[in-house]
Structures are given as C-alpha cells and as structure tokens.
Design a protein around this motif. Structure first.
Motif, PDB file in Angstrom:
ATOM      1  N   GLY A   1       0.812  -1.240   0.005  1.00  0.00           N
ATOM      2  CA  GLY A   1      -0.124  -0.020  -0.059  1.00  0.00           C
ATOM      3  C   GLY A   1       0.809   1.046  -0.022  1.00  0.00           C
ATOM      4  O   GLY A   1       2.129   1.128   0.031  1.00  0.00           O
ATOM      5  N   PHE A   2       0.251   2.601  -0.249  1.00  0.00           N
ATOM      6  CA  PHE A   2       0.870   3.561  -0.233  1.00  0.00           C
ATOM      7  C   PHE A   2       0.303   4.824   0.751  1.00  0.00           C
ATOM      8  O   PHE A   2      -0.690   4.922   1.067  1.00  0.00           O
ATOM      9  CB  PHE A   2       0.507   4.342  -1.647  1.00  0.00           C
ATOM     10  CG  PHE A   2       1.231   3.792  -2.762  1.00  0.00           C
ATOM     11  CD1 PHE A   2       2.441   3.792  -3.043  1.00  0.00           C
ATOM     12  CD2 PHE A   2       0.321   2.708  -3.623  1.00  0.00           C
ATOM     13  CE1 PHE A   2       3.048   3.232  -4.243  1.00  0.00           C
ATOM     14  CE2 PHE A   2       0.777   2.034  -4.606  1.00  0.00           C
ATOM     15  CZ  PHE A   2       2.269   2.234  -4.837  1.00  0.00           C
TER      16      PHE A   2
ATOM     17  N   PRO B   1      -7.853  10.569  -8.447  1.00  0.00           N
ATOM     18  CA  PRO B   1      -6.638   9.934  -9.214  1.00  0.00           C
ATOM     19  C   PRO B   1      -6.240   8.841  -8.767  1.00  0.00           C
ATOM     20  O   PRO B   1      -5.575   8.054  -9.276  1.00  0.00           O
ATOM     21  CB  PRO B   1      -5.819  11.322  -9.090  1.00  0.00           C
ATOM     22  CG  PRO B   1      -6.566  12.377  -9.251  1.00  0.00           C
ATOM     23  CD  PRO B   1      -7.715  12.164  -7.990  1.00  0.00           C
ATOM     24  N   TYR B   2      -6.294   8.496  -7.338  1.00  0.00           N
ATOM     25  CA  TYR B   2      -5.606   7.551  -6.768  1.00  0.00           C
ATOM     26  C   TYR B   2      -6.507   6.224  -6.855  1.00  0.00           C
ATOM     27  O   TYR B   2      -5.938   5.144  -6.570  1.00  0.00           O
ATOM     28  CB  TYR B   2      -5.460   7.736  -5.390  1.00  0.00           C
ATOM     29  CG  TYR B   2      -4.482   8.740  -5.154  1.00  0.00           C
ATOM     30  CD1 TYR B   2      -3.098   9.026  -5.667  1.00  0.00           C
ATOM     31  CD2 TYR B   2      -5.093   9.811  -4.324  1.00  0.00           C
ATOM     32  CE1 TYR B   2      -2.660   9.832  -5.192  1.00  0.00           C
ATOM     33  CE2 TYR B   2      -4.054  10.912  -4.112  1.00  0.00           C
ATOM     34  CZ  TYR B   2      -2.898  11.127  -4.757  1.00  0.00           C
ATOM     35  OH  TYR B   2      -2.106  12.298  -4.376  1.00  0.00           O
TER      36      TYR B   2
ATOM     37  N   ARG C   1      -8.806  -0.222  -7.165  1.00  0.00           N
ATOM     38  CA  ARG C   1      -9.551  -0.771  -8.018  1.00  0.00           C
ATOM     39  C   ARG C   1      -8.916  -1.676  -9.038  1.00  0.00           C
ATOM     40  O   ARG C   1      -9.135  -3.003  -8.899  1.00  0.00           O
ATOM     41  CB  ARG C   1     -10.355   0.236  -9.029  1.00  0.00           C
ATOM     42  CG  ARG C   1     -11.615   0.440  -8.964  1.00  0.00           C
ATOM     43  CD  ARG C   1     -12.101   1.404  -9.847  1.00  0.00           C
ATOM     44  NE  ARG C   1     -11.305   2.340 -10.584  1.00  0.00           N
ATOM     45  CZ  ARG C   1     -11.047   3.388 -10.417  1.00  0.00           C
ATOM     46  NH1 ARG C   1     -11.615   4.072  -9.405  1.00  0.00           N
ATOM     47  NH2 ARG C   1     -10.135   4.164 -11.382  1.00  0.00           N
ATOM     48  N   ASP C   2      -7.748  -1.486  -9.477  1.00  0.00           N
ATOM     49  CA  ASP C   2      -7.135  -2.101 -10.560  1.00  0.00           C
ATOM     50  C   ASP C   2      -5.919  -2.772  -9.940  1.00  0.00           C
ATOM     51  O   ASP C   2      -5.452  -3.908 -10.437  1.00  0.00           O
ATOM     52  CB  ASP C   2      -6.551  -1.512 -11.680  1.00  0.00           C
ATOM     53  CG  ASP C   2      -7.437  -0.508 -12.221  1.00  0.00           C
ATOM     54  OD1 ASP C   2      -8.541  -0.790 -12.210  1.00  0.00           O
ATOM     55  OD2 ASP C   2      -6.952   0.455 -12.913  1.00  0.00           O
ATOM     56  N   HIS C   3      -5.331  -2.646  -8.829  1.00  0.00           N
ATOM     57  CA  HIS C   3      -3.997  -3.227  -8.140  1.00  0.00           C
ATOM     58  C   HIS C   3      -4.149  -3.896  -6.869  1.00  0.00           C
ATOM     59  O   HIS C   3      -3.432  -4.450  -6.142  1.00  0.00           O
ATOM     60  CB  HIS C   3      -3.103  -2.111  -8.370  1.00  0.00           C
ATOM     61  CG  HIS C   3      -2.717  -1.694  -9.702  1.00  0.00           C
ATOM     62  ND1 HIS C   3      -2.009  -2.541 -10.595  1.00  0.00           N
ATOM     63  CD2 HIS C   3      -2.888  -0.704 -10.172  1.00  0.00           C
ATOM     64  CE1 HIS C   3      -1.749  -1.859 -11.536  1.00  0.00           C
ATOM     65  NE2 HIS C   3      -2.432  -0.681 -11.440  1.00  0.00           N
ATOM     66  N   GLY C   4      -5.550  -3.470  -6.195  1.00  0.00           N
ATOM     67  CA  GLY C   4      -5.766  -4.107  -4.822  1.00  0.00           C
ATOM     68  C   GLY C   4      -4.974  -3.511  -3.638  1.00  0.00           C
ATOM     69  O   GLY C   4      -4.703  -4.091  -2.946  1.00  0.00           O
TER      70      GLY C   4
ATOM     71  N   LYS D   1      -8.573  -6.469   6.360  1.00  0.00           N
ATOM     72  CA  LYS D   1      -9.883  -6.918   6.268  1.00  0.00           C
ATOM     73  C   LYS D   1      -9.924  -7.338   4.499  1.00  0.00           C
ATOM     74  O   LYS D   1     -10.992  -7.843   4.257  1.00  0.00           O
ATOM     75  CB  LYS D   1     -10.779  -5.731   6.156  1.00  0.00           C
ATOM     76  CG  LYS D   1     -11.273  -5.349   7.780  1.00  0.00           C
ATOM     77  CD  LYS D   1     -12.285  -4.217   7.461  1.00  0.00           C
ATOM     78  CE  LYS D   1     -13.133  -4.343   8.655  1.00  0.00           C
ATOM     79  NZ  LYS D   1     -14.321  -3.037   8.372  1.00  0.00           N
ATOM     80  N   GLY D   2      -8.899  -7.224   3.971  1.00  0.00           N
ATOM     81  CA  GLY D   2      -9.104  -7.381   2.508  1.00  0.00           C
ATOM     82  C   GLY D   2      -9.925  -6.557   1.669  1.00  0.00           C
ATOM     83  O   GLY D   2     -10.468  -7.007   0.729  1.00  0.00           O
ATOM     84  N   GLU D   3      -9.885  -5.274   2.369  1.00  0.00           N
ATOM     85  CA  GLU D   3     -10.676  -4.255   1.428  1.00  0.00           C
ATOM     86  C   GLU D   3      -9.934  -3.115   1.140  1.00  0.00           C
ATOM     87  O   GLU D   3      -9.765  -1.985   1.970  1.00  0.00           O
ATOM     88  CB  GLU D   3     -11.780  -3.930   2.433  1.00  0.00           C
ATOM     89  CG  GLU D   3     -12.963  -4.980   2.531  1.00  0.00           C
ATOM     90  CD  GLU D   3     -13.893  -4.560   3.309  1.00  0.00           C
ATOM     91  OE1 GLU D   3     -14.032  -3.307   3.966  1.00  0.00           O
ATOM     92  OE2 GLU D   3     -14.712  -5.498   4.001  1.00  0.00           O
TER      93      GLU D   3
END
Ligand code: SF4
Lengths: 79, 366
Positions: free
Chosen positions: B190-191, B205-206, B211-214, B240-242
């Motif tokens: 994560g970032f 923009p993030y 969405r695309d990279h989980g 949570k995997g969210e």
C-alpha cells in the motif's frame, strides 16, 4: 519542495495577500483560492495560496516547516 | 473502515490499535519526500515499525531527485550560451543538483546568470525590469507547484511579456504510482499518499490503485500522528482485504481537490511523456505548454529538443533504485562515504526531501 506552509491573511488587495507565517510576512497570490478573505488561514506554496485551512491545522504544520528549513539551510551551507 | 479514529485520537490509542492487529510483515511506500522527513521525525522507524515488521520505503516524490540530468545539462548550457542576455531562474533546491556534466551552481560559477526564485510569479517582475534580457524559468515540481506556474503564464500572456519563457519539467504523480504498483520487484502492500499534491488533485486520481491493483492508499498529513494513523488504516484495510483510498487529511484535502487550480493547470499545460531521473520514461507523466502558450515555451524559443529518454546512467549512484523503493539509501556503496550532503554524488543526497539526505541526516544507517 512540495511542502506548503500555513499562514493567516493579514492584508488583501485584489489577487495579492500579505500572509503571516510564524513570525514573518510573505506575499502570496490568492487567485487559486477563490473567495479568500482577510483573516483566513491558507496553505502557501511557492508564492501561491493553494487551500484554506482551519487555525488548528495551521499551527500543527508550522513545527514541521521549522525543522525543514533548518535542514535545507544546513545542506546549502555545505556547498 | 468501520470505526475510523476521530481526527485527533492520541497516538497511544492508535498504536494500541496497530498492536491489536495480527503481526504480519508489511511493506508500504511513502511517495512524498516530505513524508520521508515526517516519518524520521516521528521516530518510529526503529521502534514501532521494527516491532510490527512494517517496512516503509521512500518513493519518487522529490521533484529535484526526479529531474532528468539531461534537462539540467540543457538548462546549464543555455545559461552559458549567452550569459550577457539569458537569465535562468529556478527553485533553490535545484541549484546544486548535477546533470551529467554540471549543475546550475557550476554554471553560475562560470559566469552564467542563474537566480533563485521562491515563486514562479517573481519572473514577471524580473522580465519587466529587464526587457533587454531573456528570462528563462526552469519549472520543476509536482501538482502542488504546477498551478502557480500556470497562473504566472496566464499573467505573462495578459501582459504580453516578450522576454519570458518556461522550461517546463513538471511531473505527475498518478502515472508514476502506476509504474510502482505494477513493478513485480517491489511487492508493496500500500501507499502513504502525498498530502499537498492531493490538495490540488483530490482523491479520485488514486482510485485505480485500489480498483485495478488491490492496493490501499491513505492521503496523510505530516505530523507524527498523521503517519501513525495512516499506517493503522493501511494495516487495517489489508487485514480486512478491502483496499480503498482513504483521505486522512480532510482538513486540507477536499475530495475533488482544488478545482480552480486544476482548471488553470489544464488551461496552460497538456500531459506529455517525461523522463524521470533514475527511473526512465513514463508515458503521459509530464507537461508541455499548450499551443496557445507557444510564445512562452523555452524549447521553441531556443530550439531545444525535449528530453524524453536519457540513457546515460549515473555510474555508481543508485538513486534510481532508491526512488523506486527497491533499495534503502544505506545499501548504496557510496552512502555516507563518498556521498554526503556536503559532497553529494546523486540528486537524492542534494534535496532536503531526498531519501539519501534524510537517512544521512537522521543517522539511519540500515
Ligand atoms: S547515497 Fe548518493 S550515490 Fe548513493 S544513491 Fe544516494 S545520492 Fe546516489
């Protein structure tokens, strides 16, 4: 370089404001923050106000700024 | 994110929550150089982070560090071409950063007229006071810095300034995040997303990261507590995997960013491919002036080619790997020996936002 610094608008004439940041007053353009008014706290970056702030936020970021500029000075002295 | 901590929870509470999460190694990137500083200041690297096996790697969010060496060479050569007529202006941080051959400070020492400005707007007065000189502004920076130059160029157009041009070397954050998210070597979880860039661009923009990279991302402020809260969010989202993009800097970052500023950027610049120092070319990750502003384009005025790829490399300096989070500065063989803030070899040691400079400054040797 992306660090923006908080200050309060003390004078305002058209697009130009005098913003007090800590102990110093800087000139900042407020064209990017429509409706900026006297007494508003704003985030200033490279001579431009880029966002309005609450007073609380303004005070929090000042501490970081101080350390930051000391560091840049120490780097520049080394040249 | 069910119960988000309130805006000002105390650090102890947040740390307790972090400790209550299962202990699983995690690797996050702080994209912004100012965050690198904030994380050192928070003093958590060898304590909380080590204890919870959280690795935080620095990213490419240091404008000086990612400015292509060939562009610095370009501008330095231009400065030396006609010192009697050409004045280069730029931000102080960039002065000491070397291109392949030379820095702007070197050019100045050889007689070029190189001046430091705090704001792009200073160029207007300078151009008016010196109608006999060509004022060339070397404009670097991410989205935080771009609207100021956009406004300055609109002002220059209004005033029909004939002796001011901008050498635009802007960088856009979202395209480089995509490169990082896709890099199989990095394996990020994560970032920590840049606070002041987000002031301008907002949250949207993030969205593609989650969405695309989980990958989760948290827009964070610059206090110790902001950082700890961001880490908690990131860890909690992973458990949570969210994955989501969370705005934990709401006081300054509106969901839509600064619309006025974005409009101005869009009016003046259009996206183009750009070369990131040490990283390479990234499609649509920089700016070029729109045709309407061709008269203010340094490249056109002085017949310069755009730097899109720069193959020359940097010898032993491993800044590129540092900027991609692949290595930590102390892993570079020159760190702290041949490369120090006093005698920097690479750009990452020059800027106060550079990862190498900060590892050195805070005595982090591993
Ligand atoms: S320590 Fe110096 S030489 Fe090594 S990567 Fe950092 S800037 Fe480059």
């Amino acid at each position: 370089m992306c660090l923006a610094i908080p200050g309060i608008i003390e004078e305002l004439e058209g697009e130009w404001a005098k913003v007090r940041v800590g102990g110093v007053t800087v000139e900042a353009n407020v064209a990017l923050v429509p409706g900026a008014a006297l007494g508003d706290y704003v985030l200033v970056h490279a001579g431009y106000a880029i966002q309005r702030l609450t007073q609380e936020d303004a005070e929090e970021s000042l501490e970081l700024l101080r350390e930051f500029s000391e560091f840049q000075e120490s780097l520049d002295e080394g040249k | 994110m069910s119960e988000a901590p309130s805006k000002h929870p105390d650090a102890a509470t947040v740390i307790e929550r972090i400790r209550a999460l299962p202990l699983r190694p995690a690797k996050f990137m702080e994209v912004c150089g100012t965050h690198t500083v904030a994380i050192f200041r928070a003093g958590i690297r060898n304590t909380l982070l080590a204890e919870r096996k959280i690795e935080l790697v620095s990213g490419p969010g240091c404008p000086v560090c990612v400015t292509a060496a060939a562009e610095i060479d370009d501008v330095a050569q231009l400065a030396l071409r006609e010192p009697g007529r050409i004045t280069i202006t730029t931000y102080g941080d960039l002065l000491r950063s070397k291109g392949h051959d030379t820095s702007l400070a070197d050019a100045r020492a050889k007689g070029a007229d190189v001046r430091v400005v705090l704001s792009p707007n200073e160029n207007i007065a300078l151009a008016q006071q010196h109608p006999e000189r060509e004022i060339v502004f070397f404009g670097i920076g991410f989205e935080t810095t771009q609207p100021g130059l956009a406004h300055t160029l609109l002002e220059a157009e209004r005033r029909r300034l004939a002796n001011f041009t901008a050498y635009v070397s802007h960088k856009l954050v979202a395209p480089v995040l995509e490169v990082l998210a896709k890099d199989p070597r990095l394996k990020l979880d994560g970032f920590v997303l840049p606070g002041h860039v987000s002031t301008i661009i907002g949250e949207e923009p993030y969205g593609f990261l989650a969405r695309d990279h989980g990958l989760p991302g948290v827009i964070a402020g610059f206090e110790a507590l902001d950082i700890i809260v961001a880490l908690y969010y990131l860890l909690a989202m992973r458990e949570k995997g969210e994955p989501h993009i969370v705005n934990a800097y709401k006081s300054v970052v509106l969901p839509e960013g600064n619309i006025r500023a974005r409009e101005m950027i869009d009016q003046v610049f259009e996206p183009t491919d750009a070369h990131w120092r040490g990283i390479g070319a990234i499609p649509m990750s920089g700016h070029v002036l729109r045709e309407r502003f061709a008269a203010f384009d340094t490249h056109l005025r002085f017949g310069l080619e755009r730097v899109i790829e720069d193959e020359s490399g940097f010898g032993e300096c491993r800044c590129g790997e540092v900027l991609l989070g692949l290595i930590k500065p102390p892993e570079c063989g020159l760190f702290g020996t041949r490369c120090t803030p006093e005698e920097p070899v690479g750009a990452c040691m020059v800027s106060s936002e550079g990862a190498c400079a900060n590892y050195f400054r805070f005595g982090q040797r591993r």
